[in-house]
Motif scaffolding. Sequence first.
Motif, PDB file in Angstrom:
ATOM      1  N   THR A 126      14.710   6.097  50.246  1.00  0.00           N
ATOM      2  CA  THR A 126      13.926   7.242  50.228  1.00  0.00           C
ATOM      3  C   THR A 126      12.479   7.172  50.151  1.00  0.00           C
ATOM      4  O   THR A 126      12.169   6.011  49.684  1.00  0.00           O
ATOM      5  N   TRP A 127      11.955   8.112  50.090  1.00  0.00           N
ATOM      6  CA  TRP A 127      10.465   8.154  49.863  1.00  0.00           C
ATOM      7  C   TRP A 127       9.899   7.370  48.369  1.00  0.00           C
ATOM      8  O   TRP A 127       8.819   6.860  48.082  1.00  0.00           O
ATOM      9  N   SER A 128      10.965   7.819  47.319  1.00  0.00           N
ATOM     10  CA  SER A 128      10.495   7.613  45.957  1.00  0.00           C
ATOM     11  C   SER A 128      11.501   6.532  45.509  1.00  0.00           C
ATOM     12  O   SER A 128      11.400   6.098  44.124  1.00  0.00           O
ATOM     13  N   ARG A 129      12.677   6.140  46.249  1.00  0.00           N
ATOM     14  CA  ARG A 129      13.699   5.216  45.521  1.00  0.00           C
ATOM     15  C   ARG A 129      14.318   4.240  46.516  1.00  0.00           C
ATOM     16  O   ARG A 129      14.540   4.423  47.538  1.00  0.00           O
ATOM     17  N   ARG A 130      14.328   2.955  46.300  1.00  0.00           N
ATOM     18  CA  ARG A 130      15.031   2.056  46.976  1.00  0.00           C
ATOM     19  C   ARG A 130      16.137   1.382  46.004  1.00  0.00           C
ATOM     20  O   ARG A 130      15.865   0.776  45.039  1.00  0.00           O
ATOM     21  N   ALA A 153      38.339  -3.747  36.383  1.00  0.00           N
ATOM     22  CA  ALA A 153      37.309  -4.690  36.156  1.00  0.00           C
ATOM     23  C   ALA A 153      36.514  -4.655  37.306  1.00  0.00           C
ATOM     24  O   ALA A 153      36.593  -4.422  38.822  1.00  0.00           O
ATOM     25  N   GLU A 154      35.135  -4.569  37.032  1.00  0.00           N
ATOM     26  CA  GLU A 154      34.137  -4.269  38.073  1.00  0.00           C
ATOM     27  C   GLU A 154      32.733  -5.426  37.894  1.00  0.00           C
ATOM     28  O   GLU A 154      32.478  -5.610  36.687  1.00  0.00           O
ATOM     29  N   ALA A 155      32.384  -6.066  38.966  1.00  0.00           N
ATOM     30  CA  ALA A 155      31.199  -6.944  38.842  1.00  0.00           C
ATOM     31  C   ALA A 155      30.158  -6.253  39.968  1.00  0.00           C
ATOM     32  O   ALA A 155      30.500  -5.953  41.106  1.00  0.00           O
ATOM     33  N   ARG A 156      28.933  -6.149  39.623  1.00  0.00           N
ATOM     34  CA  ARG A 156      27.964  -5.180  40.489  1.00  0.00           C
ATOM     35  C   ARG A 156      26.627  -6.096  40.380  1.00  0.00           C
ATOM     36  O   ARG A 156      26.195  -6.552  39.412  1.00  0.00           O
ATOM     37  N   LEU A 157      25.968  -6.396  41.619  1.00  0.00           N
ATOM     38  CA  LEU A 157      24.607  -6.902  41.632  1.00  0.00           C
ATOM     39  C   LEU A 157      24.053  -5.687  42.234  1.00  0.00           C
ATOM     40  O   LEU A 157      24.207  -5.158  43.283  1.00  0.00           O
ATOM     41  N   ALA A 158      22.763  -5.480  41.949  1.00  0.00           N
ATOM     42  CA  ALA A 158      21.757  -4.528  42.368  1.00  0.00           C
ATOM     43  C   ALA A 158      20.413  -4.679  42.232  1.00  0.00           C
ATOM     44  O   ALA A 158      19.967  -5.338  41.615  1.00  0.00           O
ATOM     45  N   ALA A 159      19.660  -4.417  43.383  1.00  0.00           N
ATOM     46  CA  ALA A 159      18.183  -4.189  43.348  1.00  0.00           C
ATOM     47  C   ALA A 159      17.484  -2.900  43.470  1.00  0.00           C
ATOM     48  O   ALA A 159      17.984  -2.142  44.249  1.00  0.00           O
ATOM     49  N   LEU A 160      16.755  -2.751  42.299  1.00  0.00           N
ATOM     50  CA  LEU A 160      16.355  -1.153  42.409  1.00  0.00           C
ATOM     51  C   LEU A 160      14.845  -1.085  42.174  1.00  0.00           C
ATOM     52  O   LEU A 160      13.961  -2.192  41.581  1.00  0.00           O
ATOM     53  N   ASN A 161      14.213  -0.148  42.707  1.00  0.00           N
ATOM     54  CA  ASN A 161      12.766   0.040  42.735  1.00  0.00           C
ATOM     55  C   ASN A 161      12.427   1.556  42.846  1.00  0.00           C
ATOM     56  O   ASN A 161      12.906   2.191  44.040  1.00  0.00           O
ATOM     57  N   GLU A 162      11.788   2.161  41.904  1.00  0.00           N
ATOM     58  CA  GLU A 162      11.526   3.493  41.936  1.00  0.00           C
ATOM     59  C   GLU A 162       9.858   3.887  41.912  1.00  0.00           C
ATOM     60  O   GLU A 162       9.302   3.334  41.180  1.00  0.00           O
ATOM     61  N   ARG A 163       9.447   4.666  42.600  1.00  0.00           N
ATOM     62  CA  ARG A 163       8.276   5.298  42.565  1.00  0.00           C
ATOM     63  C   ARG A 163       7.831   6.217  41.359  1.00  0.00           C
ATOM     64  O   ARG A 163       8.835   6.988  41.163  1.00  0.00           O
ATOM     65  N   ASN A 164       6.839   5.910  40.526  1.00  0.00           N
ATOM     66  CA  ASN A 164       6.645   6.786  39.253  1.00  0.00           C
ATOM     67  C   ASN A 164       5.872   8.120  39.962  1.00  0.00           C
ATOM     68  O   ASN A 164       4.766   8.234  40.097  1.00  0.00           O
ATOM     69  N   VAL A 165       6.609   9.141  40.254  1.00  0.00           N
ATOM     70  CA  VAL A 165       6.135  10.249  40.804  1.00  0.00           C
ATOM     71  C   VAL A 165       5.375  11.180  39.805  1.00  0.00           C
ATOM     72  O   VAL A 165       4.458  11.858  40.314  1.00  0.00           O
ATOM     73  N   PHE A 166       5.777  10.969  38.508  1.00  0.00           N
ATOM     74  CA  PHE A 166       5.108  11.762  37.492  1.00  0.00           C
ATOM     75  C   PHE A 166       3.710  11.389  37.388  1.00  0.00           C
ATOM     76  O   PHE A 166       2.738  12.070  36.857  1.00  0.00           O
ATOM     77  N   ALA A 167       3.439  10.044  37.590  1.00  0.00           N
ATOM     78  CA  ALA A 167       1.658   9.609  37.700  1.00  0.00           C
ATOM     79  C   ALA A 167       1.333   9.243  39.102  1.00  0.00           C
ATOM     80  O   ALA A 167       0.363   8.590  39.501  1.00  0.00           O
ATOM     81  N   HIS A 168       1.853   9.853  40.206  1.00  0.00           N
ATOM     82  CA  HIS A 168       1.646   9.686  41.556  1.00  0.00           C
ATOM     83  C   HIS A 168       1.511   8.110  41.838  1.00  0.00           C
ATOM     84  O   HIS A 168       0.510   7.848  42.707  1.00  0.00           O
ATOM     85  N   GLY A 169       2.339   7.482  41.229  1.00  0.00           N
ATOM     86  CA  GLY A 169       2.417   5.808  41.409  1.00  0.00           C
ATOM     87  C   GLY A 169       3.063   5.188  42.756  1.00  0.00           C
ATOM     88  O   GLY A 169       3.752   6.148  43.330  1.00  0.00           O
ATOM     89  N   ASP A 170       2.837   4.213  43.099  1.00  0.00           N
ATOM     90  CA  ASP A 170       3.490   3.699  44.206  1.00  0.00           C
ATOM     91  C   ASP A 170       4.774   2.511  43.636  1.00  0.00           C
ATOM     92  O   ASP A 170       5.298   2.692  42.381  1.00  0.00           O
TER      93      ASP A 170
END
Length: 393
Positions: A126-130, A153-170
């Motif tokens: 999305t525009w603010s979350r990957r 039983a669960e095993a998970r691998l994840a890649a996360l990146n979020e835009r800091n909308v509170f500071a108009h960040g990238d």
Amino acid sequence: MFMRAVGSVFALFCALLNAVPAVARDDTAETLVSTAVVGLRGGFDSSPTNSKGEKGSPTLTGFASWNYLRGTMQDSYGLDLLLIDTQYDPRQLAASRQHTLTLKHATGIGENLTLQSSLALENEQTWSRRRSSLTWRERLNLSLGSFRLFANAEARLAALNERNVFAHGDFLPQDENLATLGITPGIAWRQGDTEIGVSFMASRTRFTNGIDYLGLRRDNYRLQPNLFVSTSLKGASFEASLSPLQIIFPDKEFENEKTLLYTAKLRIPNEWLTLDLSSGRTVEDTTLPFAVINLVTQHEGKLTARFNDTNALSLSLRQKLEDYLGLDAKTRTSSIGLDYARGLGNGMTATASAAWRRTKDTGLEAVPAFVVQLGLQKQLDFSEPGKGAKKGG
């Protein structure tokens, strides 16, 4: 190391399963359930990123889902597929998408013991979350009369990146990568349409980058007992759960957290009207500065009027609060929507919807917005009735 450990556990698990003799069962009827939905929606969103002073954009959403399940009581396999892509004016906003694929397999180990396996791939943009993830789950179910014992039983691998909308960040220059291992044993009792149970989840989340962009370690342990219940009476159904969650940061670079999570769903049908109420509080991972956990609280009420077999109208009220623990930042979104659906025959359905929402971020002005959409979708059913499976071989 993580993948090597997971592979070793999987090999040991397979060896144990092969050592358990399977119990022959009489039910060999094989069934095939295969249904799909494809559709297209188009309209206008006056503020797709909920930002002050933003210009509106036309929207076009294509979606498709496929649910497939084939097998017998002893052995079955299937998949669930969901594809959603939304296009905006490319001069204003990149496309957003949600893609999920889940592969499933169930095996009868004994007369009352089953093993359910699944492998899920998810991609959210999305525009603010990957976020992208790969999740492997194993679940053992043992039926003992009115009681059911289970262990996940669960095993998970994840890649996360979020835009800091509170500071108009990238977005961050690179994704945060995290690995999670968890186990959840539990027991449930069922009588008629009522089930009551308890479980306990213990998990470890490790950020494989080591330290984040601020030099902090985000690794944590989570302990979560859970009490759940579901029941139905005269067509009405109710389910709920209560889970006190404790999050422990062993490196002491974030404050330990204790919070109460819950879910509640109630459906009350009354002739041509149906009332749906739901409320829940969950946690999500986040990459925002000084915050590891996003506490999400949602409430929804929906009243659906089904005038006949082809016409239905729904009124929905929703509220969502996202609290980034440790950052002292919150996002509150409230909305009201109206949805109309008309069956056109042969699996075709036409839809029309309109919604108004208001978004308020900490430190920023509240932003109102409206969305209108028209859509068309078709349901396809390739299911086959059960038939006796061939013996021998």
